[in-house]
Design a protein around this motif. Sequence first.
Motif, PDB file in Angstrom:
ATOM      1  N   PRO A  35     -25.039 -90.692 143.756  1.00  0.00           N
ATOM      2  CA  PRO A  35     -25.296 -89.251 143.674  1.00  0.00           C
ATOM      3  C   PRO A  35     -25.318 -88.782 142.210  1.00  0.00           C
ATOM      4  O   PRO A  35     -24.520 -89.249 141.394  1.00  0.00           O
ATOM      5  CB  PRO A  35     -24.107 -88.622 144.408  1.00  0.00           C
ATOM      6  CG  PRO A  35     -23.514 -89.722 145.218  1.00  0.00           C
ATOM      7  CD  PRO A  35     -23.783 -90.986 144.454  1.00  0.00           C
ATOM      8  N   ARG A  36     -26.216 -87.874 141.922  1.00  0.00           N
ATOM      9  CA  ARG A  36     -26.302 -87.279 140.582  1.00  0.00           C
ATOM     10  C   ARG A  36     -25.084 -86.379 140.388  1.00  0.00           C
ATOM     11  O   ARG A  36     -24.804 -85.522 141.212  1.00  0.00           O
ATOM     12  CB  ARG A  36     -27.584 -86.449 140.474  1.00  0.00           C
ATOM     13  CG  ARG A  36     -27.813 -85.861 139.113  1.00  0.00           C
ATOM     14  CD  ARG A  36     -29.109 -85.031 139.149  1.00  0.00           C
ATOM     15  NE  ARG A  36     -29.449 -84.533 137.840  1.00  0.00           N
ATOM     16  CZ  ARG A  36     -28.916 -83.451 137.281  1.00  0.00           C
ATOM     17  NH1 ARG A  36     -28.018 -82.735 137.927  1.00  0.00           N
ATOM     18  NH2 ARG A  36     -29.295 -83.066 136.082  1.00  0.00           N
ATOM     19  N   ARG A  37     -24.348 -86.635 139.304  1.00  0.00           N
ATOM     20  CA  ARG A  37     -23.171 -85.824 138.961  1.00  0.00           C
ATOM     21  C   ARG A  37     -23.189 -85.574 137.460  1.00  0.00           C
ATOM     22  O   ARG A  37     -23.672 -86.420 136.709  1.00  0.00           O
ATOM     23  CB  ARG A  37     -21.885 -86.569 139.317  1.00  0.00           C
ATOM     24  CG  ARG A  37     -21.737 -86.931 140.769  1.00  0.00           C
ATOM     25  CD  ARG A  37     -20.455 -87.688 141.001  1.00  0.00           C
ATOM     26  NE  ARG A  37     -19.983 -88.233 139.736  1.00  0.00           N
ATOM     27  CZ  ARG A  37     -18.959 -89.029 139.583  1.00  0.00           C
ATOM     28  NH1 ARG A  37     -18.257 -89.397 140.601  1.00  0.00           N
ATOM     29  NH2 ARG A  37     -18.591 -89.489 138.410  1.00  0.00           N
ATOM     30  N   ASP A  46     -30.639 -86.304 132.662  1.00  0.00           N
ATOM     31  CA  ASP A  46     -31.031 -87.389 133.574  1.00  0.00           C
ATOM     32  C   ASP A  46     -29.848 -88.341 133.745  1.00  0.00           C
ATOM     33  O   ASP A  46     -28.969 -88.405 132.876  1.00  0.00           O
ATOM     34  CB  ASP A  46     -32.209 -88.191 132.987  1.00  0.00           C
ATOM     35  CG  ASP A  46     -33.407 -87.321 132.672  1.00  0.00           C
ATOM     36  OD1 ASP A  46     -33.750 -86.453 133.499  1.00  0.00           O
ATOM     37  OD2 ASP A  46     -33.996 -87.509 131.589  1.00  0.00           O
ATOM     38  N   GLN A  88     -34.756 -88.243 139.159  1.00  0.00           N
ATOM     39  CA  GLN A  88     -34.684 -86.864 139.632  1.00  0.00           C
ATOM     40  C   GLN A  88     -33.701 -86.802 140.800  1.00  0.00           C
ATOM     41  O   GLN A  88     -34.011 -87.245 141.897  1.00  0.00           O
ATOM     42  CB  GLN A  88     -36.065 -86.382 140.089  1.00  0.00           C
ATOM     43  CG  GLN A  88     -37.122 -86.449 139.010  1.00  0.00           C
ATOM     44  CD  GLN A  88     -36.804 -85.558 137.833  1.00  0.00           C
ATOM     45  OE1 GLN A  88     -36.482 -84.389 138.006  1.00  0.00           O
ATOM     46  NE2 GLN A  88     -36.877 -86.114 136.638  1.00  0.00           N
ATOM     47  N   GLY A  89     -32.502 -86.314 140.559  1.00  0.00           N
ATOM     48  CA  GLY A  89     -31.503 -86.183 141.616  1.00  0.00           C
ATOM     49  C   GLY A  89     -30.801 -87.488 141.933  1.00  0.00           C
ATOM     50  O   GLY A  89     -30.666 -88.371 141.090  1.00  0.00           O
ATOM     51  N   ASP A  90     -30.344 -87.615 143.183  1.00  0.00           N
ATOM     52  CA  ASP A  90     -29.640 -88.818 143.645  1.00  0.00           C
ATOM     53  C   ASP A  90     -30.589 -90.010 143.624  1.00  0.00           C
ATOM     54  O   ASP A  90     -31.806 -89.846 143.758  1.00  0.00           O
ATOM     55  CB  ASP A  90     -29.136 -88.628 145.081  1.00  0.00           C
ATOM     56  CG  ASP A  90     -28.131 -87.495 145.214  1.00  0.00           C
ATOM     57  OD1 ASP A  90     -27.715 -86.921 144.191  1.00  0.00           O
ATOM     58  OD2 ASP A  90     -27.791 -87.173 146.361  1.00  0.00           O
ATOM     59  N   ASP A 113     -35.540 -92.707 143.071  1.00  0.00           N
ATOM     60  CA  ASP A 113     -34.895 -91.390 143.112  1.00  0.00           C
ATOM     61  C   ASP A 113     -35.273 -90.640 144.383  1.00  0.00           C
ATOM     62  O   ASP A 113     -36.040 -91.133 145.209  1.00  0.00           O
ATOM     63  CB  ASP A 113     -35.173 -90.585 141.836  1.00  0.00           C
ATOM     64  CG  ASP A 113     -36.587 -90.050 141.707  1.00  0.00           C
ATOM     65  OD1 ASP A 113     -37.361 -90.084 142.689  1.00  0.00           O
ATOM     66  OD2 ASP A 113     -36.928 -89.585 140.607  1.00  0.00           O
ATOM     67  N   GLU A 114     -34.725 -89.440 144.529  1.00  0.00           N
ATOM     68  CA  GLU A 114     -34.912 -88.706 145.785  1.00  0.00           C
ATOM     69  C   GLU A 114     -36.339 -88.197 145.982  1.00  0.00           C
ATOM     70  O   GLU A 114     -36.687 -87.782 147.081  1.00  0.00           O
ATOM     71  CB  GLU A 114     -33.906 -87.571 145.904  1.00  0.00           C
ATOM     72  CG  GLU A 114     -33.988 -86.518 144.856  1.00  0.00           C
ATOM     73  CD  GLU A 114     -32.836 -85.530 144.959  1.00  0.00           C
ATOM     74  OE1 GLU A 114     -33.063 -84.376 144.610  1.00  0.00           O
ATOM     75  OE2 GLU A 114     -31.728 -85.893 145.381  1.00  0.00           O
ATOM     76  N   THR A 115     -37.187 -88.279 144.949  1.00  0.00           N
ATOM     77  CA  THR A 115     -38.603 -87.925 145.128  1.00  0.00           C
ATOM     78  C   THR A 115     -39.429 -89.128 145.562  1.00  0.00           C
ATOM     79  O   THR A 115     -40.623 -89.002 145.795  1.00  0.00           O
ATOM     80  CB  THR A 115     -39.210 -87.348 143.824  1.00  0.00           C
ATOM     81  OG1 THR A 115     -39.320 -88.394 142.855  1.00  0.00           O
ATOM     82  CG2 THR A 115     -38.395 -86.187 143.289  1.00  0.00           C
TER      83      THR A 115
END
Length: 135
Positions: A35-37, A46, A88-90, A113-115
């Motif tokens: 997870p992105r934190r 990033d 991009q994100g998690d 990534d989540e995209t």
Amino acid sequence: MDQAAPFFGIDVPLMRLIGLQAEHLDERIARTRLPRRPEILNSRGDIHGGTLMSALDFTLSAAARAHDPLGTGVITIDMTTHFLSPAQGDVRIEARTIRRGKRIAFCEGTVIDETGTEVCMARAAFKLIPRGEKG
């Protein structure tokens, strides 16, 4: 799975620190999620490349020992990583064993990534050692 050993049967303090989550392990494939934190970001916002490499190294090593996850340890011999895009994100990390011999395993993995964008990819070789034995 034992709470003290959340990473496919073992405890890895660095993976706990970065927030890596174990999701799946079978004979040849390991999958984790990061997870992105804020704590793992670079100055641009990033996910830091070093964090991604650490998560990849662990996930690749899990694939290398997947045939005997509690009885086999690994030592990274070599790892090459290619960065393709910022995350991009998690992110999801998936690794697979290409070839496993008696003492060496070769693996490859990707970070997506989540995209759905492939963020980076890596190949690695690991020395397989019985757990408890020094390399």
